[in-house]
Enzyme design. Structure first.
Site, PDB file in Angstrom:
ATOM      1  CE  LYS A   1      -3.967  -2.471   1.622  1.00 52.89           C
ATOM      2  NZ  LYS A   1      -3.455  -3.893   2.064  1.00 52.89           N
ATOM      3  NE  ARG A   2       6.081   0.547   0.967  1.00 54.07           N
ATOM      4  CZ  ARG A   2       5.704  -0.343   2.058  1.00 54.07           C
ATOM      5  NH1 ARG A   2       4.663  -0.224   2.825  1.00 54.07           N
ATOM      6  NH2 ARG A   2       6.839  -1.099   2.686  1.00 54.07           N
TER       7      ARG A   2
END
Lengths: 275, 275
Positions: A96-97
Site C-alpha cells: 500500500k505504497r
C-alpha cells in the site's frame, strides 16, 4: 506476468485463489520458533502445501517490516523461493505504497527491479504522479486501492461528490487514464457485496484483488455473482483462514486442506460462470 | 515526544526546520561510496552538520527499502544514531502507511516499539480503523496526509462533496474525532499557498508537517503567513535543498550552511509572528 498468462493459469488450475502470507510470529506454531529463520521456514512450508491450489501469493509487508532487518531477510528469501520453485505464481507485494513521483520511483525500483514481484498494492490518495512511476515496468502491475474490506472504507471511499459520484468511483474512472487492464488492478473488499455490480460498471474488464473472504466475513459466492467476468477477473485472497488453519505441527497439511477446499469451491463457481 | 517539548525546542532553537533524509546513493558524493555503509555514513555526516539548525529529521522509507536488507540496516542505524546523540530531535518516519486494523497495528509496532521514532506519516484513504492502531502509543504521533505537495494532489484531495466540502477538509474534520492535536499532525504541501488559510479553519491548533519548500517550489513566507499559529504549529521539511547542497567532499559543510540559512529565515519569521 502479463494478463494472458494469468488467465491461462486460472483456467488450468481452476482456481483464482491468492494465499496471503501475513506471517505473524505470535501465531505460527510453536514448533517453528526454533528454526533459524522461523518466518521463512513457516512460509516455505505453507507455500509447498498450497501451491497446487492457488495462483498467487500476497506477502503483507507490515508483517515483515515489524521485525526490521530480520523481517526483510525473510521477505526476500520468500520471494526468491517462490521465483525459483513456483515461477508460475503471481506475486503481489501488499505494501500500500504511494508518494510523490521521485519517491514512488524508488519504491518501484525496490519491488520491481531488485525483488521482481509481479504487482504492488498502491494507495490512490496522492493521485496520478504517485502511481505512474510504477507503470514504467513491462508486465508489472499496480493494484490500486478502490473499495477496501474494512469498516473505515466508509469514512472517505463512499463519500459522494457534487455530481453524485462516490470517491471509489472517481478513483476507478480517473486511474483508467493512467493505465489499462493489462497493468492495473483494483482492490475491492469481499465484504462490499452488491457494490461489486457498481464496480463492474466502471471497470468491466479489470482484474480485482479481493481480500476479506474468511476471517473478515465476505461471501465468495456473492463476489463471483457480481464481480466475475468471462476471464474470471478476480483474484480472491485468503490469509488467516489458510495459514493459521491449524496451530500444531500439522499446520502445513491443514493449510493445504483449507486451500484445497477453497479451490474446489472456486472450480464450481468458475464452471457456473462459464470461465 | 509530547507537543509541549516540541514547541519548547522550536522556541529555543528559533527553528521549525525538518531535514529530510531522502538519501539516494545515485546522488551522494562519490567519496562516500567507498564507506562500508555509505547511506549511514552520509546520514551521519549530514546529521552532525545540521542538528544545531533543525528540530526534526524525516527519513523517507522508500530510499532505504529500495536497497532491501542493506537499506533497512542503514535506516535502523540512522534512527539509533539520532536517538543516542541527538535525543532532543523529533524523528518522523515518512512511510505513508495505512492498512486494515491488524496490519496497521503491525506497522505501529515496527515504528513505535522496535524503532522508537516519534511520528509516522499515514495515508487516510482506508479510514478510521487504519489510523487508530497508531494512536495507542503515548507521545507518538500520526502525521496524516491531508493536502500533499505534488501535482496529483488535485486528482482526489480537491474533489468537492455534495455539501461543498473538499476531500482534504473531510479528512481534517473526520480525523479529529480519532485524536486531538497532541497526537495528530497533518501533511500540507508548501506548494498549496493560500489553501493554508482554509486548512487553519479546520485545524487551528494542530501541527502541520510541510514538505515542498525548496526543490518543489513552495514559499516559506507564504506558508507562515497563512499557516503559523501562536505555538508555531509548523514543521517545514527540506530534503534535496539541504542534503544535496554540494556534491563534493564538502557536502556536509554545505548542508550545514543550507540548513543555517533556512533556520535564520525561520528565526525572522518566528519573530515576525510573535512566537
Amino acid at each position: 506476468m502479463n494478463k494472458q498468462k494469468l488467465v491461462e493459469q486460472i483456467r488450468t488450475k481452476r482456481s483464482f485463489l491468492c494465499v496471503g502470507l501475513d506471517t505473524d510470529l505470535k501465531k505460527v506454531p510453536q514448533c517453528m520458533l526454533s528454526e533459524e529463520d522461523p518466518i521463512f521456514a513457516f512460509n516455505k512450508a505453507i507455500i509447498d502445501a498450497t501451491a497446487s491450489y492457488c495462483i498467487a501469493y500476497k506477502p503483507n509487508l507490515a508483517f515483515y517490516e515489524c521485525f526490521g532487518v530480520k523481517g526483510w531477510v525473510a521477505f526476500e528469501k520468500t520471494i526468491n523461493y517462490l521465483r525459483k520453485n513456483y515461477p508460475e505464481q503471481f506475486i503481489i507485494a501488499d505494501a500500500k505504497r504511494g508518494d510523490i513521483g521521485n519517491t514512488s520511483a524508488m519504491y518501484a525500483r525496490a519491488f520491481f527491479e531488485d525483488l521482481d514481484v509481479d504487482a504492488l498494492t498502491v494507495a490512490p490518495y496522492m493521485g496520478e504522479d504517485s502511481v505512474t512511476p510504477f507503470l514504467n515496468y513491462k508486465d508489472k502491475w499496480v493494484v490500486l486501492l478502490a473499495l477496501t474490506s474494512n469498516k473505515g472504507s466508509h469514512d472517505f471511499q463512499l463519500t459522494t461528490d457534487e455530481n453524485g459520484k462516490r470517491l471509489f468511483e472517481e478513483v476507478l474512472d480517473k486511474s483508467q487514464k493512467w493505465a489499462n487492464d493489462e497493468q492495473m488492478m483494483y482492490v475491492v473488499g469481499a465484504t462490499q457485496g452488491k457494490l461489486f455490480a457498481d464496480i463492474r460498471k466502471h471497470v468491466p474488464n479489470h482484474f480485482l484483488l479481493v481480500p476479506g473472504v474468511g476471517a473478515q466475513g465476505g461471501s465468495l459466492e456473492e463476489v463471483c455473482k457480481y464481480g466475475m467476468t468471462s476471464d474470471c477477473g478476480l483474484i480472491v485472497n485468503s490469509s488467516r483462514g489458510i495459514i493459521y488453519a491449524d496451530s500444531t505441527t500439522n499446520f502445513a497439511e491443514a493449510a493445504g486442506k483449507a486451500a484445497k477446499a477453497l479451490q474446489e469451491e472456486m472450480a464450481t463457481l468458475l464452471l457456473a460462470h462459464k470461465v
